[in-house]
Design an enzyme around this catalytic site. Sequence first.
Site, PDB file in Angstrom:
ATOM      1  N   TYR A 156       6.678 -10.052   6.480  1.00  0.00           N
ATOM      2  CA  TYR A 156       6.660  -8.611   6.731  1.00  0.00           C
ATOM      3  C   TYR A 156       7.328  -8.336   8.078  1.00  0.00           C
ATOM      4  CZ  TYR A 156       3.460  -7.411   2.917  1.00  0.00           C
ATOM      5  OH  TYR A 156       2.896  -7.195   1.679  1.00  0.00           O
ATOM      6  N   ASP A 173       0.819  -1.214   0.000  1.00  0.00           N
ATOM      7  CA  ASP A 173       0.000   0.000   0.000  1.00  0.00           C
ATOM      8  C   ASP A 173       0.850   1.261   0.000  1.00  0.00           C
ATOM      9  OD1 ASP A 173      -2.646  -0.964  -0.009  1.00  0.00           O
ATOM     10  OD2 ASP A 173      -2.481  -1.509   2.115  1.00  0.00           O
TER      11      ASP A 173
END
Lengths: 240, 240
Positions: free
Chosen positions: B104, B51
């Site tokens: 992540y 994002d």
Amino acid sequence: MAARLLIEYDGGGFVGWARQPGQRTVQGVLEEAISRITRREVRLTVAGRTDTGVHARGQVASHDGEPAPAPALNGVLPPDVRVIESEPAPDGFDARRDALGRTYRYRIFRRSAMSPFERGRALHWPHRIDVEALHACAAALPGTHDFTAFTPTQTDHVLFTRTVLQAEWRASDDDLLELWIEAETFMRHMVRTLVGTMLEVAGGRRTGESFRRLLEGARRPDAGETAPPHGLYLESIRYR
Amino acid sequence: MAARLLIEYDGGGFVGWARQPGQRTVQGVLEEAISRITRREVRLTVAGRTDTGVHARGQVASHDGEPAPAPALNGVLPPDVRVIESEPAPDGFDARRDALGRTYRYRIFRRSAMSPFERGRALHWPHRIDVEALHACAAALPGTHDFTAFTPTQTDHVLFTRTVLQAEWRASDDDLLELWIEAETFMRHMVRTLVGTMLEVAGGRRTGESFRRLLEGARRPDAGETAPPHGLYLESIRYR
């Protein structure tokens, strides 16, 4: 009453520590913030004057009078300077005169592709580096030497001998190589010119023996290039 | 012939990975560079769509045809994106479909004074953190759960169960706290909403038990805030 400040700054946006009229300097920005919070004119004394573009993670400065609270200072400072501590110090404390040692770190990023996260934070050096040759150079540094070759010819320095307390290259991972060096005091450009010259040894363009001879009072043109400022960090100041 | 790229980017200057007309996206910038070097129209398939503002240190993308040399790509790319590798891959290699796991990392900087060097690189969180509570939350994550509560209500996702392979909070030094989490696939905002909710537990504003119940298909308003994007890094993609 005196105050002692522990300061961190990203040197990329400053023409160095020392206040200069009409220029953005760390000293200027900090003195303005402290004066604003304490409502007094404040002059800072600093342990290690850094040049344009040089970073600091553990700079120390002192001023007369009461310390301003660090959170209040950070509330008015720009985000590229932070005051980590602002504490009372013994009367007469002088950040420069009382310092016993300064530790600098120089960061080199070796990977072929530069990292977006190391821009402005490390020298990108994707060239040949003989790490053993770097270790040998660093091993020659501790002790008192004549570092005339490692500071600009045009200089305000009067004494050119300096005492290096520790010097070591560390590989923190495959891509990063860091020089950690502590001396009682440094001359202008000294760490950066040491790094630039050591990289010439590590690239095979100069012998380790010739590097060691430079420590005996050679002249500036005998040494190598001055490595750029954005790899250099003032890490910490040692007091009694 | 297919090509596999390993990519690093600072997400701060991009509205995310996915190409959007008139916007600066990582996909757009990379496809333009590859097309320019290879003189062919190239479309990238990516392992982990990130994002706006989210960073990547080990993103993987693929395209049909010959790989362009990484140095040539880096010569035309802006410095906030670097191609670490650009290599031939087996015919039919698909960076998204062939990925077995995505890792992540979410970075939290805890010191009272933010560091100039962590701006845009970590969430500044100088508030109370019960680290043991974070560890307990992370321990509840591995396995297959219904993560409906951890993605926006308005969604393109159809399936809301995800399989987390590993999750661990690591304190790399006194000031940094990092969540490392690997899952087969993630939903949009999933890591950031997990972090925001875990910080509520660590601050005593929510119980660990209530966190664990959220993993059983609670609804979005039941979970906590979405932590900001600049602390999040796509670290690596795992293939067979």
